[in-house]
Scaffold this motif. Structure first.
Motif, PDB file in Angstrom:
ATOM      1  N   CYS A 298       0.830  -1.218   0.000  1.00 37.36           N
ATOM      2  CA  CYS A 298       0.000   0.000   0.000  1.00 37.36           C
ATOM      3  C   CYS A 298       0.859   1.260   0.000  1.00 37.36           C
ATOM      4  O   CYS A 298       1.601   1.514   0.958  1.00 37.36           O
ATOM      5  CB  CYS A 298      -0.927   0.016   1.216  1.00 37.36           C
ATOM      6  N   CYS A 340      -6.995   6.235   0.706  1.00 36.08           N
ATOM      7  CA  CYS A 340      -6.829   5.195  -0.323  1.00 36.08           C
ATOM      8  C   CYS A 340      -6.943   5.827  -1.712  1.00 36.08           C
ATOM      9  O   CYS A 340      -7.911   6.534  -1.997  1.00 36.08           O
ATOM     10  CB  CYS A 340      -7.907   4.131  -0.123  1.00 36.08           C
ATOM     11  N   CYS A 343      -5.544   2.239  -6.008  1.00 31.09           N
ATOM     12  CA  CYS A 343      -4.631   1.635  -6.980  1.00 31.09           C
ATOM     13  C   CYS A 343      -4.886   0.126  -7.129  1.00 31.09           C
ATOM     14  O   CYS A 343      -4.536  -0.473  -8.135  1.00 31.09           O
ATOM     15  CB  CYS A 343      -3.181   1.886  -6.572  1.00 31.09           C
ATOM     16  N   CYS A 346      -3.320  -3.730  -3.072  1.00 30.43           N
ATOM     17  CA  CYS A 346      -3.634  -4.577  -1.918  1.00 30.43           C
ATOM     18  C   CYS A 346      -4.477  -5.773  -2.333  1.00 30.43           C
ATOM     19  O   CYS A 346      -4.260  -6.895  -1.867  1.00 30.43           O
ATOM     20  CB  CYS A 346      -4.364  -3.767  -0.852  1.00 30.43           C
TER      21      CYS A 346
HETATM   22  S1  SF4 Z   1      -6.116   0.436  -3.135  1.00 27.96           S
HETATM   23 FE1  SF4 Z   1      -5.153  -0.711  -1.511  1.00 27.96          FE
HETATM   24  S2  SF4 Z   1      -2.944  -0.450  -1.853  1.00 27.96           S
HETATM   25 FE2  SF4 Z   1      -3.966   1.123  -3.046  1.00 27.96          FE
HETATM   26  S3  SF4 Z   1      -4.012   2.897  -1.705  1.00 27.96           S
HETATM   27 FE3  SF4 Z   1      -5.934   1.801  -1.404  1.00 27.96          FE
HETATM   28  S4  SF4 Z   1      -5.550   0.484   0.316  1.00 27.96           S
HETATM   29 FE4  SF4 Z   1      -3.557   1.125  -0.415  1.00 27.96          FE
END
Ligand code: SF4
Ligand code: SF4
Length: 368
Positions: A298, A340, A343, A346
Motif C-alpha cells: 500500500c 486510499c 490503486c 492490496c
Molecule cells: S487500493 Fe489498496 S494499496 Fe492502493 S491505496 Fe488503497 S488500500 Fe492502499
C-alpha cells in the motif's frame, strides 16, 4: 476489597474541551460516590489524558482521602520511551503528580511483541524492583496485550511479577487475537493474581444489535447489558479487580450496583451469554484473517486489517463512539481509510479476495 476498580482513562471532559480539559467537579463527585459505596481501587497511567489523569488522582483522591483508605495503580509507559534513563524521570514525575508517596500496584504498561524487547533492553524490571525495595511500590506487575504463549514466556522470565492485567471479556474469551481464556489460564498456571481491563470491550458489550439485546432482556429485563459483561469478568476466582473506565455518574451508579452484592454468573446465566455469542458470531462480517499480505504494497501505508477489524466490530456491536476512538489509534501511524488512492495493489495480494477499496470507503464513511 470489592472487585470494581475505577479506571481514570476516560474521564468526563468539559464541553468542547480537549484531552486535558477534564470536568473535575464531576470526577470529584464520582470519586466520592465510589468511595462512599466502599470501593477503593483506582487505576491511572502516565499517558492517560496526557498526564492530567495522574494529576487528578493527586488532587481529587490523594489530596482528599487518607492514604490507606484507597489503592492507587499507575504504569510505566514503555511504548513511549527511548531509553532506560527515562525510567527515573517518569517515576519521579508520577510521584510528584499523584503525591501518593507510594503506589499500591505498579505496572509496566501494555507489554506486547513490540514493547517486550524494549522493556528488557531498558532494564525496566530491574529499575522497578529497586523502587519496590525502597517501599515506593507495594506490588509489581504489568498490563498485557499479546498472546497467551507470550504471556507464559514473560511470566517464566519474570517471577517478580506479582500480577498481570489482561483483557478479559466474554466476546474475547475464545478469540484468536485477544485469547482471554488462554491468558487467564496462563496466569493461573503461574499462580498470579489477575486484574481485568476491557471487561465491556471498550463499551461494545453495553451497545449490541437489537436481536442480541433482546436475548439479555428476555432473561433479565431489569438488568443493563454492561452488568452481564462485568459479572462475567468478576466471576473468575483469580480476578482481584475488574477495571471500568467510567466516564459519567450514570455508569458509576450502575456499575457499583453490580458489584455491591456481587453474584458470580450462574450456569443458566452463562447459557444466556453463550446464546448471545452465537447470535453475534452469525453477524455478517468482512472475512479478513489479518494475514497482512496486503499491507506492504500500500503506497499510503494504510493499516488495512486494523481498519477492517474495526469496521467488523462496529457492524456487530454498533458502538460508534468507542470505534471512532480506536480508529484514531489504529490509523495513527499510516493513512486513514479515505487516503486510499484505489490503486488496487492490496487486492492483488489478498487471499480472501476482499474488496478492500470498497470496504475502506465504507469504513471512511463510518469513522471519519
Ligand atoms: S487500493 Fe489498496 S494499496 Fe492502493 S491505496 Fe488503497 S488500500 Fe492502499
Ligand atoms: S490480505 Fe486480505 S485477509 Fe490479509 S490482512 Fe489484507 S485484507 Fe485481510
Amino acid at each position: 476489597m470489592k472487585k470494581l476498580g475505577f479506571g481514570l482513562m476516560r474521564l468526563p471532559k468539559l464541553p468542547g474541551g480537549g484531552e486535558k480539559d477534564v470536568d473535575k467537579a464531576q470526577v470529584a463527585d464520582m470519586i466520592d460516590y465510589f468511595m462512599s459505596r466502599g470501593f477503593s481501587y483506582f487505576d491511572t497511567a502516565f499517558v492517560y489524558h496526557s498526564g492530567e489523569s495522574e494529576k487528578i488522582a493527586g488532587e481529587l483522591l490523594v489530596g482528599r482521602y487518607p492514604r490507606d483508605s484507597f489503592q492507587l495503580a499507575t504504569k510505566m509507559p514503555v511504548m513511549e520511551m527511548k531509553s532506560g534513563e527515562e525510567c527515573e524521570r517518569i517515576f519521579t514525575t508520577q510521584l510528584e503528580r499523584t503525591k501518593a508517596k507510594y503506589f499500591d500496584n505498579y505496572l509496566i504498561h501494555g507489554i506486547n511483541r513490540g514493547t517486550a524487547g524494549k522493556t528488557e533492553e531498558f532494564g525496566v524490571w530491574d529499575y522497578l524492583k529497586r523502587q519496590k525495595e525502597k517501599g515506593l511500590i507495594r506490588h509489581l506487575g504489568f498490563s498485557f496485550h499479546s498472546t497467551a504463549d507470550h504471556l507464559e514466556q514473560i511470566l517464566n522470565e519474570h517471577p517478580e511479577a506479582e500480577f498481570v492485567q489482561i483483557q478479559l471479556n466474554y466476546a474475547d474469551w475464545e478469540s484468536k487475537e485477544v485469547q482471554s481464556r488462554l491468558c487467564y489460564e496462563a496466569a493461573e498456571k503461574f499462580g498470579k493474581r489477575v486484574l481485568v481491563m476491557e471487561p465491556v470491550r471498550g463499551g461494545a458489550l453495553a451497545a449490541m444489535p437489537p436481536e442480541v439485546r433482546e436475548i439479555f432482556f428476555r432473561a433479565a429485563p431489569e438488568r443493563n447489558l454492561a452488568s452481564w459483561a462485568l459479572r462475567f469478568a468478576g466471576s473468575f476466582p483469580l480476578v482481584d479487580v475488574v477495571l471500568s473506565g467510567m466516564s459519567e455518574m450514570k455508569h458509576m451508579i450502575e456499575n457499583t450496583e453490580t458489584f455491591d452484592n456481587f453474584e458470580p454468573l450462574s450456569k443458566e446465566e452463562l447459557g444466556v451469554i453463550a446464546e448471545a455469542l452465537e447470535m453475534l458470531l452469525k453477524m455478517p462480517t468482512v472475512p479478513c484473517t489479518a494475514c497482512k499480505y496486503c499491507v506492504d504494497s500500500c503506497p499510503e501505508k494504510i493499516n488495512i486489517p486494523g481498519i477492517i477489524k474495526l469496521y467488523n466490530d462496529y457492524h456487530i456491536y454498533r458502538n460508534l463512539e468507542a470505534n471512532k476512538r480506536r480508529y484514531d489509534m489504529v490509523t495513527a501511524r499510516g493513512g486513514k481509510a479515505s487516503s486510499c488512492v484505489k490503486c488496487g495493489e492490496c487486492e492483488r495480494h489478498c487471499p480472501q479476495n476482499i474488496g478492500i477499496r470498497d470496504t475502506l470507503e465504507l469504513a471512511a464513511g463510518d469513522f471519519e
